[in-house]
Design a protein around this motif. Structure first.
Motif, short mmCIF file in Angstrom:
data_model
loop_
_atom_site.label_atom_id
_atom_site.label_comp_id
_atom_site.label_asym_id
_atom_site.label_seq_id
_atom_site.Cartn_x
_atom_site.Cartn_y
_atom_site.Cartn_z
N GLY A 122 -19.99 24.12 29.40
CA GLY A 122 -19.27 24.94 28.49
C GLY A 122 -18.22 24.82 27.86
O GLY A 122 -17.60 25.62 27.34
N HIS A 123 -17.57 23.96 27.96
CA HIS A 123 -16.34 23.49 27.40
C HIS A 123 -16.66 23.16 25.96
O HIS A 123 -17.57 22.73 25.45
N ILE A 124 -15.54 23.47 24.95
CA ILE A 124 -15.61 23.39 23.44
C ILE A 124 -14.51 22.09 23.21
O ILE A 124 -13.55 22.24 23.24
N TYR A 125 -14.96 21.42 22.32
CA TYR A 125 -14.00 20.40 21.47
C TYR A 125 -14.08 20.92 20.03
O TYR A 125 -15.28 21.29 19.53
N GLY A 126 -13.02 20.91 19.18
CA GLY A 126 -13.15 21.25 17.70
C GLY A 126 -11.95 20.89 17.07
O GLY A 126 -10.84 20.46 17.78
N TYR A 127 -12.06 21.05 15.91
CA TYR A 127 -10.73 20.79 14.86
C TYR A 127 -10.90 21.64 13.74
O TYR A 127 -11.86 22.14 13.30
N THR A 128 -9.82 22.17 13.39
CA THR A 128 -9.55 23.03 12.27
C THR A 128 -8.81 22.01 11.34
O THR A 128 -7.76 21.35 11.65
N LEU A 129 -8.95 22.35 10.00
CA LEU A 129 -8.23 21.52 8.95
C LEU A 129 -7.74 22.40 7.71
O LEU A 129 -8.30 23.44 7.33
N GLU A 130 -6.55 22.33 7.49
CA GLU A 130 -5.85 23.34 6.47
C GLU A 130 -4.90 22.28 5.63
O GLU A 130 -4.18 21.47 5.93
N PRO A 131 -5.33 22.35 4.42
CA PRO A 131 -4.62 21.58 3.37
C PRO A 131 -3.23 21.79 3.27
O PRO A 131 -2.96 22.90 3.31
N VAL A 132 -2.46 21.05 3.14
CA VAL A 132 -0.92 21.10 3.18
C VAL A 132 -0.37 19.97 2.23
O VAL A 132 -1.13 18.87 1.80
N GLU A 133 0.98 20.08 1.75
CA GLU A 133 1.48 19.13 0.98
C GLU A 133 1.47 17.87 1.83
O GLU A 133 1.87 17.90 2.83
N GLY A 134 1.15 16.66 1.19
CA GLY A 134 1.01 15.64 1.80
C GLY A 134 -0.15 15.24 2.46
O GLY A 134 -0.26 14.15 3.31
N GLY A 135 -1.24 16.13 2.28
CA GLY A 135 -2.47 15.76 3.48
C GLY A 135 -3.13 17.09 3.67
O GLY A 135 -3.17 18.05 3.13
N THR A 136 -3.34 16.95 5.06
CA THR A 136 -4.26 17.95 5.74
C THR A 136 -3.59 18.10 7.21
O THR A 136 -3.33 17.24 7.98
N LEU A 137 -3.09 19.26 7.39
CA LEU A 137 -2.93 19.84 9.10
C LEU A 137 -4.00 19.75 9.66
O LEU A 137 -5.05 20.63 9.50
#
Length: 164
Positions: A103-118
């Motif tokens: 039941g564990h979760i792995y994940g990623y969130t992506l946020e456009p920022v100056e110079g690329g993506t956070l």
């Protein structure tokens, strides 16, 4: 469970990667991408197609001897996509021969920022089955390993294979 307890049951790290979110997401949704950016050494190969929605699955061929913590050897897990928001967030849990599923979760969130993506990578075991909580084996992957995966992701994007 208090907020303090939940904080202990989740690792979250961030890194700005000089690539657009769509390109990063293409690696994160692809089974080959999971293997390419793994910092633990456990992910050896994969079978299946890139995810395109919640509920999609693919198989990852594992080698637990890379961690040398449990004598599990080679085994397969099924990655089950639990969150899918194109170019914004992807998350999954794993299913395997172990029952009940952990039941564990792995994940990623992506946020456009100056110079690329956070890029925020998270590993959450706050909802694991009681049997696994009692086993007291979490986190299996350290914060350092989660952080290293982001460096490997950046390197992978800097020297892409044709699919990315």
């Amino acid at each position: 469970m208090t907020n303090e307890d939940q904080a202990v049951e989740r690792i979250e790290v961030q890194r700005t990667i000089p690539a657009d979110a769509a390109r990063i997401f293409s690696v994160l949704r692809d089974p080959r991408g999971h293997v390419a950016i793994d910092s633990s050494g456990m992910l050896q190969d994969s079978t299946g197609d890139p995810a395109s929605k919640v509920g999609d699955t693919f198989v990852v061929h594992m080698d637990r001897e890379s961690l040398n913590d449990f004598p599990m050897g080679h085994y397969d897990v099924t990655v089950v996509i639990t969150t899918y928001e194109a170019d914004r967030e992807i998350a999954w849990t794993i299913e395997g021969t172990i029952k009940p599923p952990i039941g564990h979760i792995y994940g990623y969130t992506l946020e456009p920022v100056e110079g690329g993506t956070l890029v925020t990578s998270y590993y959450d075991w706050s909802q694991i089955a009681p049997e696994w909580r009692e086993a007291n084996i979490f986190p299996v992957i350290s914060e350092l390993a989660v952080r290293a995966t982001l460096g490997i992701l950046e390197r992978t994007l800097a020297h892409p294979t044709p699919q990315w």
